[in-house]
Design a protein around this motif. Structure first.
Motif, PDB file in Angstrom:
ATOM      1  N   GLY A 146      43.158  25.998  26.734  1.00  0.00           N
ATOM      2  CA  GLY A 146      42.340  25.206  27.046  1.00  0.00           C
ATOM      3  C   GLY A 146      40.683  25.742  26.023  1.00  0.00           C
ATOM      4  N   ALA A 147      41.444  26.573  25.331  1.00  0.00           N
ATOM      5  CA  ALA A 147      40.082  27.436  23.305  1.00  0.00           C
ATOM      6  C   ALA A 147      40.203  25.437  22.653  1.00  0.00           C
ATOM      7  CB  ALA A 147      40.325  28.042  23.813  1.00  0.00           C
ATOM      8  N   ASP A 148      39.826  25.729  21.948  1.00  0.00           N
ATOM      9  CA  ASP A 148      39.354  24.484  21.155  1.00  0.00           C
ATOM     10  C   ASP A 148      39.231  25.183  19.646  1.00  0.00           C
ATOM     11  OD1 ASP A 148      39.258  21.737  22.369  1.00  0.00           O
ATOM     12  OD2 ASP A 148      37.431  22.899  23.045  1.00  0.00           O
ATOM     13  N   ALA A 186      44.531  37.877  43.358  1.00  0.00           N
ATOM     14  CA  ALA A 186      44.783  36.711  43.260  1.00  0.00           C
ATOM     15  C   ALA A 186      44.925  36.120  41.590  1.00  0.00           C
ATOM     16  CB  ALA A 186      43.044  35.508  42.917  1.00  0.00           C
ATOM     17  N   PHE A 187      44.568  36.800  40.970  1.00  0.00           N
ATOM     18  CA  PHE A 187      45.244  36.647  39.250  1.00  0.00           C
ATOM     19  C   PHE A 187      45.881  38.302  38.331  1.00  0.00           C
ATOM     20  CE2 PHE A 187      41.367  33.469  39.401  1.00  0.00           C
ATOM     21  CZ  PHE A 187      43.206  32.755  38.596  1.00  0.00           C
ATOM     22  N   PRO A 188      47.183  38.551  37.979  1.00  0.00           N
ATOM     23  CA  PRO A 188      46.902  39.253  37.175  1.00  0.00           C
ATOM     24  C   PRO A 188      45.632  40.011  36.761  1.00  0.00           C
ATOM     25  CG  PRO A 188      48.309  38.335  35.959  1.00  0.00           C
ATOM     26  CD  PRO A 188      47.076  37.473  37.444  1.00  0.00           C
ATOM     27  N   SER A 189      45.908  41.560  36.628  1.00  0.00           N
ATOM     28  CA  SER A 189      45.068  42.016  35.185  1.00  0.00           C
ATOM     29  C   SER A 189      45.572  42.212  33.952  1.00  0.00           C
ATOM     30  CB  SER A 189      44.425  43.502  35.509  1.00  0.00           C
ATOM     31  OG  SER A 189      45.883  44.406  35.618  1.00  0.00           O
ATOM     32  N   ALA A 190      44.781  42.120  32.294  1.00  0.00           N
ATOM     33  CA  ALA A 190      45.466  42.057  31.257  1.00  0.00           C
ATOM     34  C   ALA A 190      46.571  43.624  31.573  1.00  0.00           C
ATOM     35  CB  ALA A 190      44.647  42.117  30.798  1.00  0.00           C
ATOM     36  N   LEU A 191      45.454  44.546  32.580  1.00  0.00           N
ATOM     37  CA  LEU A 191      45.862  45.888  32.124  1.00  0.00           C
ATOM     38  C   LEU A 191      48.043  45.895  32.695  1.00  0.00           C
ATOM     39  CD1 LEU A 191      46.581  49.023  31.677  1.00  0.00           C
ATOM     40  CD2 LEU A 191      44.589  48.909  33.460  1.00  0.00           C
ATOM     41  N   TYR A 221      41.991  29.738  34.561  1.00  0.00           N
ATOM     42  CA  TYR A 221      40.479  29.614  35.484  1.00  0.00           C
ATOM     43  C   TYR A 221      39.354  30.428  34.562  1.00  0.00           C
ATOM     44  CZ  TYR A 221      38.135  30.578  39.060  1.00  0.00           C
ATOM     45  OH  TYR A 221      36.465  30.490  39.745  1.00  0.00           O
ATOM     46  N   HIS A 222      38.943  31.012  33.975  1.00  0.00           N
ATOM     47  CA  HIS A 222      37.660  31.029  33.017  1.00  0.00           C
ATOM     48  C   HIS A 222      37.686  30.141  31.865  1.00  0.00           C
ATOM     49  CE1 HIS A 222      34.803  33.379  30.247  1.00  0.00           C
ATOM     50  NE2 HIS A 222      34.556  33.012  31.976  1.00  0.00           N
ATOM     51  N   LEU A 223      38.527  29.511  31.711  1.00  0.00           N
ATOM     52  CA  LEU A 223      38.403  28.459  29.926  1.00  0.00           C
ATOM     53  C   LEU A 223      38.085  27.356  31.454  1.00  0.00           C
ATOM     54  CD1 LEU A 223      40.734  29.244  27.764  1.00  0.00           C
ATOM     55  CD2 LEU A 223      38.275  29.501  27.647  1.00  0.00           C
TER      56      LEU A 223
END
Length: 399
Positions: A63-65, A216-221, A19-21
């Motif tokens: 999504g990153a280049d 909404a989204f999980p945390s990486a932790l 989502y952030h990307l």
């Protein structure tokens, strides 16, 4: 061509990162996204769950280049050092138009105001901070209280100092201001429940953990804990993009998922070997912690348990974990001084890129003020001696 920079750990990559990307590209109108990412060790003083190449591949598939590695000494430093190193790396590429980061407040102005004040380090603020610290307040709370007392008209800026991703965003802004960088900062509001680290558990630093929460989204932790407790990739399908999950599955087939206690024995050997000389020369350690390590060394039971044993009112679990990691990786205070002499980012080491990003590479070659490293074999030809030593430290840490 418009290029947006992102600073991340992707430990591991989840739907909040995706989502952030997408939001960064939409907000800035970027043609390309460049990520400065921690390598095999992360800012909370721990190994990354997966080797850096897998995490870079996750980002590229989602999504990153281009993904660049943040030098180990910055990636495992304080929030200020982490931010300064990452901003320096992106700034020296000469192509970054925007730096886009997540925050709880979702507005750049209170963060910019707080950064402007904190970058100046006014004497009155320092005096009030010391007063609150002397009362036993944790540093983040003490700084926020001191800020409120010194700048009562800036309550939005003061409020921002209570939230972990806001705090890291402020450090990015401070770094941009100090560099007089032309990069435009912008922020995306985090979605979901706020992240709350439990440093009695694994030392996770809230200032470095993504705050996309369970609503909404999980945390990486949360993902790491599920993986450590034996969750299958099928169990994680709802929390990770399909492309990232495919890479995770391969990574977990190839390697054991890393955690701090995997380094318990080598750390103990290192501490025993240097017990008589002390540890104050290592990055961030200092005399007080060195003495405490020496006095408690024979009560050592493991990396994480020792962090808990060394923890005091004045020193958090996460800071101690970073210090012990610096000892293990042989990172000294003088090594940081050498890196500062090279403005923290003497090279840009490429971890991965999309094949269709050829125009971006042409722009980088024309504008970057530091060497771009895609192969270690090329380093001797392109790096001066001090930069080559810094690269050797990164390689040693990874091995």
């Amino acid at each position: 061509m418009r290029v947006c920079g992102i600073i991340a750990e992707y430990n591991p990559f989840h739907k909040g990162h995706e989502y952030h990307l997408e939001a960064c590209r939409k907000r800035t109108g970027a043609d390309y996204l460049i990520v400065a990412m921690s390598g095999n060790f992360v800012q909370r003083g721990a190994p990354a769950l997966l080797e850096k190449r897998y995490r870079a591949e996750m980002a590229l598939r989602c999504g990153a280049d281009l993904v660049l590695e943040l030098p180990t000494i910055c990636a495992t430093g304080s929030a200020e050092l982490f931010a300064s190193g990452a901003v320096a790396l992106l700034d020296k590429l000469g192509v970054i138009d925007d730096l886009c980061f997540g925050s709880e407040c979702g507005s750049i102005e209170p963060l910019r105001e707080a950064a402007g004040v904190l970058a100046q380090e006014p004497e009155g603020l320092k005096l009030r901070l010391r007063a609150h610290l002397s009362l036993g307040e944790p540093y983040p709370a003490a700084r926020q209280d001191a800020f409120r007392e010194c700048f009562p008209a800036s309550q939005l800026a003061a409020n921002a100092l209570s939230s972990p991703n806001n705090i890291l965003g402020i450090e990015y802004l401070k770094a941009l201001q100090r560099r007089k960088s032309a990069i435009n900062p912008c922020t995306i509001q985090r979605l979901g429940a706020p992240y709350h680290g439990d440093d009695a558990d694994d030392g996770t630093d809230p200032a470095r953990e993504d705050a996309a929460g369970a609503y909404a989204f999980p945390s990486a932790l949360s993902l790491r804990r599920q993986i450590y407790h034996g969750a299958s990739c099928q169990d994680l399908e709802a929390q990770m993009p399909k492309a990232a999950l495919t890479v995770l599955q391969k990574g977990l087939q190839d390697f054991h998922p890393m955690r701090t206690d995997d380094f318990s024995l080598p750390l103990y050997y290192k501490l025993l070997s240097e017990e008589t000389t002390g540890f104050s020369g290592y990055l961030d350690v200092g005399d007080a912690l060195s003495d405490r390590i020496q006095s408690l060394l024979y009560r050592y039971e493991g990396f994480e348990a020792f962090c808990g044993l060394l923890k005091t009112r004045d020193m958090t679990y996460t800071r101690i974990s970073r210090c012990l990691l610096h000892i293990l990786l042989n990172l000294h205070a003088q090594d940081l001084e050498r890196m500062k002499g090279m403005d923290l980012a003497p090279y840009a080491r490429i971890l991965g890129f999309r094949k269709d990003a050829a125009p971006l590479f042409a722009a980088l070659k024309a504008n970057a003020s530091i060497p771009l490293l895609s192969k270690l074999a090329d380093a001797k030809k392109s790096l001066p001696p001090d930069a080559l030593e810094a690269l050797k430290q990164d390689v040693f840490s990874s091995h």
